[in-house]
Design a protein around this motif. Sequence first.
Motif, short mmCIF file in Angstrom:
data_model
loop_
_atom_site.label_atom_id
_atom_site.label_comp_id
_atom_site.label_asym_id
_atom_site.label_seq_id
_atom_site.Cartn_x
_atom_site.Cartn_y
_atom_site.Cartn_z
N TYR A 49 -68.48 -58.45 -4.45
CA TYR A 49 -69.66 -57.67 -4.83
C TYR A 49 -70.51 -58.56 -5.73
O TYR A 49 -70.04 -59.00 -6.78
N ALA A 50 -71.75 -58.83 -5.31
CA ALA A 50 -72.66 -59.69 -6.06
C ALA A 50 -73.95 -58.93 -6.33
O ALA A 50 -74.28 -58.00 -5.60
N TRP A 51 -74.68 -59.35 -7.37
CA TRP A 51 -75.91 -58.62 -7.71
C TRP A 51 -77.02 -59.55 -8.16
O TRP A 51 -76.80 -60.68 -8.55
N ALA A 52 -78.21 -58.97 -8.11
CA ALA A 52 -79.43 -59.62 -8.60
C ALA A 52 -80.36 -58.51 -9.07
O ALA A 52 -80.36 -57.43 -8.52
N PRO A 53 -81.13 -58.76 -10.10
CA PRO A 53 -81.15 -59.97 -10.92
C PRO A 53 -79.92 -60.05 -11.81
O PRO A 53 -79.11 -59.13 -11.85
N ALA A 54 -79.82 -61.17 -12.51
CA ALA A 54 -78.65 -61.43 -13.34
C ALA A 54 -78.43 -60.31 -14.34
O ALA A 54 -79.35 -59.83 -14.99
N ALA A 55 -77.20 -59.88 -14.43
CA ALA A 55 -76.76 -58.89 -15.42
C ALA A 55 -75.32 -59.25 -15.77
O ALA A 55 -74.61 -59.86 -14.98
N LEU A 56 -74.92 -58.89 -16.96
CA LEU A 56 -73.56 -59.19 -17.40
C LEU A 56 -72.55 -58.34 -16.64
O LEU A 56 -72.84 -57.20 -16.27
N HIS A 57 -71.36 -58.89 -16.46
CA HIS A 57 -70.30 -58.15 -15.78
C HIS A 57 -70.01 -56.82 -16.48
O HIS A 57 -69.82 -55.81 -15.83
N GLY A 58 -69.99 -56.84 -17.80
CA GLY A 58 -69.71 -55.62 -18.56
C GLY A 58 -70.74 -54.53 -18.34
O GLY A 58 -70.42 -53.35 -18.40
N GLU A 59 -71.99 -54.93 -18.08
CA GLU A 59 -73.03 -53.95 -17.82
C GLU A 59 -72.83 -53.24 -16.49
O GLU A 59 -73.20 -52.08 -16.33
N LEU A 60 -72.23 -53.92 -15.53
CA LEU A 60 -72.05 -53.33 -14.21
C LEU A 60 -70.68 -52.70 -14.00
O LEU A 60 -70.46 -51.99 -13.03
N ASP A 61 -69.75 -52.94 -14.91
CA ASP A 61 -68.38 -52.47 -14.74
C ASP A 61 -68.32 -50.96 -14.50
O ASP A 61 -67.77 -50.51 -13.51
N GLY A 62 -68.89 -50.16 -15.39
CA GLY A 62 -68.87 -48.71 -15.25
C GLY A 62 -69.66 -48.21 -14.06
O GLY A 62 -69.15 -47.45 -13.23
N PRO A 63 -70.95 -48.61 -13.93
CA PRO A 63 -71.74 -48.15 -12.78
C PRO A 63 -71.14 -48.56 -11.43
O PRO A 63 -71.18 -47.79 -10.47
N LEU A 64 -70.55 -49.75 -11.34
CA LEU A 64 -69.95 -50.17 -10.08
C LEU A 64 -68.72 -49.34 -9.78
O LEU A 64 -68.50 -48.93 -8.64
#
Length: 133
Positions: A49-64
Amino acid sequence: MAFFAMLELTADRNVTVFRNPDRREWRELEEANDPLDGVRGFVVGPDFYAWAPAALHGELDGPLAASLGGSRPDRIPVTVLTLVGEVAVTGSLVAGRSERRRLEAVIRACANLRRRLGSRFRVRFARLLEEAA
C-alpha cells in the motif's frame, strides 16, 4: 485497478492510497514524492500500500486500518527508493536477527515490489534498537 482509497487526514489534506500500484501509478507516486525521500508505504502480507502526496506512516496507520475493515494486520512501514533499488524499513523496532530475516522475507515476497525493483533489491533497516541488558 490499484486505487484503494482516498483518506482524509485533515479537513484540507487528502492522501490517495494505492494497493499494489500498476506501472502508471508507480510513475505518479514517484513524481508526487521527492526521489530522495522515496515512496512511502506499508507491506501488508503479500500486498503493498503506497500513497501520495508524502505523509508520515503514523498519520496513515489509523485511517488505513479503518479502510482495511478495522483490522490491524501486521504492517511493515517502508520507504521505496526506486532510484537505488532499495526498500528501507522505517519504523523503529527491537528485532533480533531472526525477526529481521522474517521481515525481510515478507518484503521480498511482495510481488509488487519485485515487479518494480527487480528481484535483487536491497532491504535496509533504518532504525534498529538494541535491547537493554
